[in-house]
Design a protein around this motif. Structure first.
Motif, mmCIF file in Angstrom:
data_model
loop_
_atom_site.group_PDB
_atom_site.id
_atom_site.type_symbol
_atom_site.label_atom_id
_atom_site.label_comp_id
_atom_site.label_asym_id
_atom_site.label_seq_id
_atom_site.Cartn_x
_atom_site.Cartn_y
_atom_site.Cartn_z
ATOM 1 N N SER A 1 0.743 -1.216 -0.027
ATOM 2 C CA SER A 1 -0.013 0.063 0.085
ATOM 3 C C SER A 1 0.746 1.231 -0.021
ATOM 4 O O SER A 1 0.463 2.318 0.452
ATOM 5 C CB SER A 1 -0.899 -0.030 0.856
ATOM 6 N N ASN A 2 2.050 1.326 -0.456
ATOM 7 C CA ASN A 2 2.916 2.337 -0.789
ATOM 8 C C ASN A 2 3.143 2.773 -2.201
ATOM 9 O O ASN A 2 4.088 3.738 -2.450
ATOM 10 C CB ASN A 2 4.294 2.083 -0.002
ATOM 11 N N GLY A 3 2.640 1.947 -3.134
ATOM 12 C CA GLY A 3 2.715 2.216 -4.296
ATOM 13 C C GLY A 3 3.698 1.274 -5.154
ATOM 14 O O GLY A 3 3.936 1.810 -6.336
ATOM 15 N N TYR A 4 4.695 0.590 -4.419
ATOM 16 C CA TYR A 4 5.414 0.013 -5.079
ATOM 17 C C TYR A 4 5.148 -0.923 -6.204
ATOM 18 O O TYR A 4 5.830 -1.194 -7.116
ATOM 19 C CB TYR A 4 6.351 -0.970 -3.947
ATOM 20 N N GLY A 5 4.187 -1.683 -6.090
ATOM 21 C CA GLY A 5 3.794 -2.685 -7.054
ATOM 22 C C GLY A 5 3.340 -2.059 -8.276
ATOM 23 O O GLY A 5 3.536 -2.326 -9.149
ATOM 24 N N GLU A 6 2.578 -0.822 -8.063
ATOM 25 C CA GLU A 6 2.035 0.102 -9.153
ATOM 26 C C GLU A 6 3.513 0.451 -9.980
ATOM 27 O O GLU A 6 3.652 0.476 -11.157
ATOM 28 C CB GLU A 6 1.443 1.071 -8.643
ATOM 29 N N MET A 7 4.328 1.117 -9.090
ATOM 30 C CA MET A 7 5.710 1.509 -9.875
ATOM 31 C C MET A 7 6.253 0.240 -10.555
ATOM 32 O O MET A 7 6.778 0.382 -11.710
ATOM 33 C CB MET A 7 6.801 1.998 -8.848
ATOM 34 N N LEU A 8 6.510 -0.845 -10.168
ATOM 35 C CA LEU A 8 6.936 -1.881 -10.733
ATOM 36 C C LEU A 8 6.355 -2.354 -12.020
ATOM 37 O O LEU A 8 6.767 -2.721 -12.720
ATOM 38 C CB LEU A 8 7.568 -3.039 -9.767
ATOM 39 N N LEU A 9 4.853 -2.253 -11.654
ATOM 40 C CA LEU A 9 4.090 -2.888 -12.950
ATOM 41 C C LEU A 9 4.299 -1.962 -14.122
ATOM 42 O O LEU A 9 4.426 -2.047 -15.283
ATOM 43 C CB LEU A 9 2.758 -2.999 -12.553
ATOM 44 N N HIS A 10 4.368 -0.633 -13.727
ATOM 45 C CA HIS A 10 4.564 0.504 -14.750
ATOM 46 C C HIS A 10 5.910 0.321 -15.430
ATOM 47 O O HIS A 10 6.168 0.460 -16.547
ATOM 48 C CB HIS A 10 4.346 1.962 -14.228
ATOM 49 N N PHE A 11 6.922 -0.161 -14.690
ATOM 50 C CA PHE A 11 8.155 -0.420 -15.354
ATOM 51 C C PHE A 11 8.067 -1.705 -16.245
ATOM 52 O O PHE A 11 8.749 -1.666 -17.282
ATOM 53 C CB PHE A 11 9.219 -0.741 -14.171
ATOM 54 N N VAL A 12 7.323 -2.766 -15.873
ATOM 55 C CA VAL A 12 7.191 -3.865 -16.604
ATOM 56 C C VAL A 12 6.374 -3.268 -17.894
ATOM 57 O O VAL A 12 6.667 -3.965 -19.113
ATOM 58 C CB VAL A 12 6.152 -4.997 -16.113
ATOM 59 N N HIS A 13 5.266 -2.443 -17.965
ATOM 60 C CA HIS A 13 4.610 -2.211 -19.006
ATOM 61 C C HIS A 13 5.556 -1.443 -19.850
ATOM 62 O O HIS A 13 5.529 -1.643 -21.412
ATOM 63 C CB HIS A 13 3.419 -1.055 -18.694
ATOM 64 N N GLU A 14 6.344 -0.625 -19.604
ATOM 65 C CA GLU A 14 7.341 0.277 -20.453
ATOM 66 C C GLU A 14 8.339 -0.823 -20.879
ATOM 67 O O GLU A 14 8.827 -0.765 -22.160
ATOM 68 C CB GLU A 14 8.236 1.403 -19.491
ATOM 69 N N TYR A 15 8.918 -1.849 -20.295
ATOM 70 C CA TYR A 15 9.864 -2.797 -20.552
ATOM 71 C C TYR A 15 9.193 -3.591 -22.006
ATOM 72 O O TYR A 15 9.557 -3.642 -22.893
ATOM 73 C CB TYR A 15 10.030 -3.694 -19.489
ATOM 74 N N ALA A 16 8.113 -3.845 -21.692
ATOM 75 C CA ALA A 16 7.227 -4.389 -22.650
ATOM 76 C C ALA A 16 6.964 -3.504 -23.998
ATOM 77 O O ALA A 16 7.230 -4.184 -25.108
ATOM 78 C CB ALA A 16 5.688 -5.035 -22.360
#
Length: 148
Positions: A93-108
């Motif tokens: 609940s600190n936004g870390y999962g969201e940050m990492l998922l945005h990274f994965v989206h950009e990676y893709a």
């Protein structure tokens, strides 16, 4: 006065054996049946197939992990498959999962992928809400398996 966080965030690939061992306590929160020895062995076997493991660090602490692979098949074309996505229970609940998922989206996107895909266990209802409501994912199928 607005409080300003001095936390430094970074996303880096897990490459060395030391980094892999340091990531195990976080991964073990998702993959609870894994031992450290099995984790090492399975990641070593998956890497030649294209598996990559990324860690989100808050300062020098691993708080979230994503295990991903670029894949191609007939129904998703070129896509990034997320095998593992977990945030340490103490840091949720600190936004870390969201940050990492945005990274994965950009990676893709950078690799010309059409989709990002993942599976999530039936009991992980909070994760499902996160994927559906916050990150815009859709449920497109059921996943079946049979132990042999």
């Amino acid at each position: 006065m607005i409080p300003i966080s001095s936390t430094v965030y970074s996303i880096k690939p897990i490459q060395s054996p030391r980094e892999l061992d340091a990531s195990f306590p976080v991964m073990n929160q998702l993959r609870t049946d894994l031992t450290l020895a099995a984790y090492r062995e399975l990641v070593a076997a998956m890497r030649p197939q294209g598996y990559e493991l990324y860690a989100l660090y808050a300062d020098d602490t691993i708080v979230s992990l994503a295990g991903i692979e670029v894949r191609v098949n007939l129904y998703l074309e070129k896509h990034v498959y997320i095998y593992d996505l977990v945030t340490c229970a103490d840091h949720r609940s600190n936004g870390y999962g969201e940050m990492l998922l945005h990274f994965v989206h950009e990676y893709a996107r950078d690799r010309g992928a059409t989709y990002v895909a993942l599976e999530s266990g039936l009991a992980r209802t909070e994760a499902h809400r996160f994927y559906l409501d916050k990150m815009g994912y859709t449920i497109t199928s059921y996943s079946f398996r049979k132990r042999l």
